[in-house]
Design a protein around this motif. Structure first.
Motif, mmCIF file in Angstrom:
data_model
loop_
_atom_site.group_PDB
_atom_site.id
_atom_site.type_symbol
_atom_site.label_atom_id
_atom_site.label_comp_id
_atom_site.label_asym_id
_atom_site.label_seq_id
_atom_site.Cartn_x
_atom_site.Cartn_y
_atom_site.Cartn_z
ATOM 1 N N LEU A 42 0.819 -1.206 0.000
ATOM 2 C CA LEU A 42 0.000 0.000 0.000
ATOM 3 C C LEU A 42 0.854 1.258 0.000
ATOM 4 C CD1 LEU A 42 -2.901 -0.874 2.495
ATOM 5 C CD2 LEU A 42 -3.005 -0.755 0.000
ATOM 6 N N ALA A 50 -5.527 1.258 4.803
ATOM 7 C CA ALA A 50 -6.675 1.058 3.920
ATOM 8 C C ALA A 50 -7.719 2.143 4.140
ATOM 9 C CB ALA A 50 -7.293 -0.314 4.171
ATOM 10 N N ALA A 103 -4.952 10.322 1.527
ATOM 11 C CA ALA A 103 -5.841 9.155 1.457
ATOM 12 C C ALA A 103 -6.827 9.303 0.305
ATOM 13 C CB ALA A 103 -6.577 8.982 2.787
ATOM 14 N N ARG A 111 -8.230 5.812 -1.184
ATOM 15 C CA ARG A 111 -8.485 5.027 0.024
ATOM 16 C C ARG A 111 -9.709 5.577 0.749
ATOM 17 N NH1 ARG A 111 -2.964 3.383 1.089
ATOM 18 N NH2 ARG A 111 -2.203 2.841 -1.000
#
Length: 393
Positions: free
Chosen positions: A117, A255, A275, A280
């Protein structure tokens, strides 16, 4: 310099990819190739220039994407000749020895185990320096992770929400990522540890020491069961640019990012923006419209961020509604025996005050117990006076 302008940032990674995983490593605990170690040193060496570039409005992620020679040319200014000489004289063995002496392990972005990620984040760190154990950090980073961030001067409400979220998500087996800053960040770490969960602290200086120093006890607890990481080599100091830079790492590892409290200019909004840019999930805890600490979070909600009332909202966002829930209270939980019994009853279906009293519990003791469980984040009172157990026993 001995490298061309385009090759500087990529030569070490390309060469390392062609070698066996355990080849050409300067030290056993240093899983970083020479090119990435040099890049990490360079970013730290250009700290003053990065501060200046940021004050002038330069985009840090774009700067971090520049190969080494172009990075030096772009921001080194009058220091360029000295930086180029030091760059050419970089000693990877000495860099590895400094990491080992500081008790820090490393992994570079051309290693296949580098967090997937994070690799997708803008300008991912060339090297991650890890205190607390590299293998444990990699396992935590590979699991489902949620970042919890917010104001350094959080309100009592915000601090309790952050602690409760950390506690519940840790109990649910998720990795909680934050920046160990005063306020919301530290509360989220502490809550996770209360549930015997694991948490990752992303630091704005070297990973070998707590930042801020007042959180050294929390730092020791984090590295015993989780990890503290930094993109900077041991001995690096905090600078203005290192705080927004570490925010991209916090979001990149996760996440989902949850902002608990934030003013209109809070650094946690940088984490939220990263993000969003990465696609995300983003959530925010609603706050009073009259509070300056809610201006940033309420603004995120107005722009479409998910409402986060408790850990259940986070779990539903990541896994789907009802797919994953907060499990049993783990061994060693701070919930006292009498409160655990009350929580057991709520979880078993005695979810109203009438039902609890009807089973023989004293009214005053039951009211006090429910209030304490609610404040600690173990139950939530719903419309109609029903209680929901968030950490069921």
């Amino acid at each position: 310099m001995t490298v061309g302008p385009e090759a500087a940032g990529d030569a070490g990674r390309a060469a390392d990819a062609a070698r066996p995983a355990d080849a050409a490593r300067p030290a056993d605990a240093v899983r970083a190739c020479e090119g990435c170690l040099r890049r990490s040193w360079l970013v730290s060496r250009l700290g003053a220039q990065l501060d200046l570039a940021r004050r002038r409005g330069r985009d840090l992620p774009l700067i971090f994407d520049l190969p080494d020679a172009r990075l030096i040319a772009a921001i080194a200014g009058a220091a360029r000749p000295a930086v180029e000489r030091e760059y050419d004289g970089f000693d990877p063995e000495a860099a590895a020895s400094r990491c080992s002496a500081a008790g820090v392990e490393t992994i570079c972005r051309c290693d296949s185990d580098y967090p997937r990620l994070l690799a997708a984040a803008p300008g991912p760190p060339a090297v991650l320096h890890v205190a607390g154990g590299l293998e444990r950090f990699l396992a935590l980073a590979a699991a489902d992770a949620v970042s919890i961030v917010g104001a350094r001067r959080g309100s009592p409400y915000g601090l309790e929400v952050a602690r409760s979220l950390g506690r519940s998500l840790g109990a649910a087996g998720l990795t909680v990522v934050s920046g160990m800053a005063l306020g919301i960040d530290s509360a989220a770490h502490a809550g996770t540890l209360e549930a015997t969960g694991a948490t990752i602290a992303v630091l704005p200086a070297g990973a070998e020491r707590p930042c801020p120093a007042s959180k050294r006890a929390l730092y020791r607890r984090i590295v015993r069961s989780g990890a503290a990481i930094s993109e900077l080599p041991p001995g690096s100091e905090t600078r203005r640019w290192t705080f927004p830079a570490r925010n991209r790492i916090i979001a990149g590892l996760s996440a989902m990012t949850v902002v608990v409290e934030a003013g209109e200019r809070s650094g946690s909004l940088i984490t939220a923006a990263v993000a969003e840019d990465l696609g995300r999930a983003l959530g925010a805890v609603p706050g009073r419209v009259t509070s300056v600490l809610s201006a940033g979070t309420n603004g995120l909600l107005a722009r479409g961020a998910g409402v986060v009332r408790d850990a259940g909202d986070v779990l539903d966002t990541i896994f789907g509604a009802g797919v994953r829930t907060v499990p049993l209270i783990p061994a060693g939980s701070p919930v006292r025996t009498e409160l655990r019994d009350l929580l057991d009853a709520v979880g078993a279906g005695q979810d109203t005050l009438g039902a609890l009293i009807g089973s023989g519990r004293p009214l005053e003791q039951t009211l006090t117990g429910l209030a304490e469980l609610e404040v600690c984040g173990h139950v939530r009172r719903q419309a109609g006076g029903r209680y929901v157990a968030l950490l069921r026993g």
